[in-house]
Write a protein that holds these residues in place. Structure first.
Motif, short mmCIF file in Angstrom:
data_model
loop_
_atom_site.label_atom_id
_atom_site.label_comp_id
_atom_site.label_asym_id
_atom_site.label_seq_id
_atom_site.Cartn_x
_atom_site.Cartn_y
_atom_site.Cartn_z
N PHE A 34 0.84 -1.20 0.00
CA PHE A 34 0.00 0.00 0.00
C PHE A 34 0.87 1.24 0.00
CE2 PHE A 34 -3.73 -2.45 0.68
CZ PHE A 34 -3.38 -3.47 1.53
N ARG A 102 -6.67 -9.94 6.41
CA ARG A 102 -6.79 -8.54 6.79
C ARG A 102 -6.34 -8.33 8.22
NH1 ARG A 102 -12.29 -7.70 9.01
NH2 ARG A 102 -12.03 -5.51 8.51
N GLY A 109 7.11 1.19 5.87
CA GLY A 109 8.45 1.64 5.57
C GLY A 109 8.75 2.93 6.32
N TYR B 36 -1.28 2.98 16.07
CA TYR B 36 0.08 3.13 15.60
C TYR B 36 0.74 4.31 16.31
CZ TYR B 36 -0.73 -0.01 11.66
OH TYR B 36 -1.01 -1.10 10.89
N GLN B 38 3.84 7.07 15.67
CA GLN B 38 4.73 7.60 14.63
C GLN B 38 5.63 8.66 15.23
OE1 GLN B 38 2.98 9.81 11.33
NE2 GLN B 38 4.56 9.08 9.94
N GLY B 41 9.36 12.06 11.34
CA GLY B 41 10.17 11.67 10.19
C GLY B 41 10.27 10.18 9.95
N LYS B 42 9.44 9.40 10.64
CA LYS B 42 9.49 7.95 10.49
C LYS B 42 8.14 7.39 10.08
CE LYS B 42 13.15 7.33 13.94
NZ LYS B 42 13.55 6.60 15.18
N GLY B 43 8.12 6.13 9.70
CA GLY B 43 6.87 5.47 9.39
C GLY B 43 6.16 5.03 10.65
N PRO B 44 4.86 4.75 10.55
CA PRO B 44 4.10 4.29 11.72
C PRO B 44 4.59 2.94 12.23
CG PRO B 44 2.64 5.02 9.97
CD PRO B 44 4.00 4.93 9.38
N PHE B 46 3.44 -0.31 14.66
CA PHE B 46 2.31 -1.01 15.28
C PHE B 46 2.44 -1.03 16.80
CE2 PHE B 46 -0.97 -4.28 15.40
CZ PHE B 46 -0.65 -5.01 16.53
N PHE B 89 -1.87 7.33 16.16
CA PHE B 89 -3.01 7.24 15.25
C PHE B 89 -3.79 5.98 15.52
CE2 PHE B 89 -1.94 10.58 12.27
CZ PHE B 89 -0.56 10.65 12.27
N ASN B 93 -9.53 -1.02 9.56
CA ASN B 93 -9.52 -1.84 8.37
C ASN B 93 -10.89 -2.48 8.29
OD1 ASN B 93 -9.26 -3.92 6.49
ND2 ASN B 93 -7.13 -4.27 6.98
N HIS B 94 -11.71 -1.99 7.39
CA HIS B 94 -13.07 -2.49 7.34
C HIS B 94 -13.37 -3.28 6.09
CE1 HIS B 94 -13.97 0.76 4.52
NE2 HIS B 94 -13.37 1.57 5.35
N GLY B 101 -6.04 -1.59 2.53
CA GLY B 101 -5.45 -0.37 3.06
C GLY B 101 -6.19 0.11 4.28
N LEU B 102 -5.51 0.92 5.07
CA LEU B 102 -6.07 1.38 6.33
C LEU B 102 -6.58 2.81 6.22
CD1 LEU B 102 -3.26 0.03 8.69
CD2 LEU B 102 -5.47 -1.02 8.20
N PHE B 104 -6.85 6.04 8.46
CA PHE B 104 -6.24 6.58 9.67
C PHE B 104 -7.05 7.75 10.22
CE2 PHE B 104 -2.02 4.74 10.33
CZ PHE B 104 -1.90 3.97 9.19
N GLY B 105 -7.02 7.87 11.53
CA GLY B 105 -7.56 9.03 12.20
C GLY B 105 -6.58 10.19 12.12
N LYS B 106 -6.97 11.32 12.67
CA LYS B 106 -6.17 12.54 12.55
C LYS B 106 -4.88 12.50 13.33
CE LYS B 106 -9.79 15.90 11.43
NZ LYS B 106 -10.94 14.98 11.32
#
Lengths: 117, 114
Positions: A34, A102, A109, B36, B38, B41-44, B46, B89, B93-94, B101-102, B104-106
């Motif tokens: 994604f 899912r 990344g 998540y 974050q 400057g990095k990715g989220p 889990f 965040f 996933n519905h 794809g997810l 995300f909230g604000k």
């Protein structure tokens, strides 16, 4: 956990040029990846789903001819921003689930910071 | 409109205190939620997830609560540490099928005061 890498980590380009961003799953295979975009102080927005061996599916409002996605192997997806403009400047992040359920964890990344001058 | 949202953009807590981050969602069909973290400057990253057949799930120093009646979930972080400073965040996933794809909230910016 599984690792997803992106290259480059940052890129600066001139308006009108194209930029390619790579997303790799390093220790697992991903039939689906994604692509997200994140503007400063905002949330992540899903752009598209990259499918290995088939066409990507794009979210509403995302121009498929501008954001070209190629998922050529089970470990690599690329996003090409064509004819980039300053409004395309953003943080682009990819993710890959380890598995097809899912409920499998999606690994993100580190992101690619794109600045278009 | 956005399917998943947050109430507060910034939350400041004292180191060692507990923090609670909230999230509201609007899609009644949503049945899987993920939190998540974050860093700048990095990715989220889990943190924890929960399915709709549960109302509480615990991890290491974190607890997620899900209230389907009012479409609300929260993330509780116990004994906050400086390393907990980040943006958090919730995501949804519905999809009815496979990996999707997810949404995300604000996001809530958690600041840990020394």
């Amino acid at each position: 956990g599984a690792v997803v890498s992106q290259h480059p980590s940052w890129v600066i380009c001139k308006s009108g040029t194209s930029v390619k961003i790579e997303c790799r799953s390093l220790d697992f295979q991903a039939t689906t990846m994604f692509w997200y975009r994140q503007f400063p102080k905002q949330s992540l927005m899903l752009m598209a789903t990259s499918n290995e061996g088939s066409k990507a599916t794009y979210e509403q409002g995302v121009e498929k001819d501008k954001f070209l996605i190629n998922h050529a192997s089970l470990t690599l997806s690329t996003l090409t921003v064509t004819s980039a403009h300053p409004e395309d400047s953003s943080f682009y992040i990819c993710s890959a689930p380890e598995g097809t359920s899912r409920y499998n964890e999606q690994f993100f990344g580190p992101g690619t910071r794109l600045t278009v001058l | 409109g956005e399917s998943v949202g947050l109430h507060l953009p910034t939350l400041s807590v004292q180191e060692g205190d507990n923090s609670i981050i909230n999230c509201a969602y609007s899609n009644s069909a949503s049945d899987y939620f993920i939190w998540y973290k974050q860093e700048s400057g990095k990715g989220p990253q889990f943190i924890i997830d929960i399915r709709s057949n549960m109302d509480k799930r615990q991890g290491q120093r974190v607890t997620v609560l899900l209230n389907k009646t009012v479409k609300h979930l929260s993330l509780q972080i116990a004994a906050t540490q400086p390393g907990d400073s980040a943006v958090y965040f919730c995501a949804e996933n519905h999809s009815g099928g496979g990996a999707d794809g997810l949404t995300f909230g604000k996001g809530t910016h958690l600041i840990i005061q020394p």
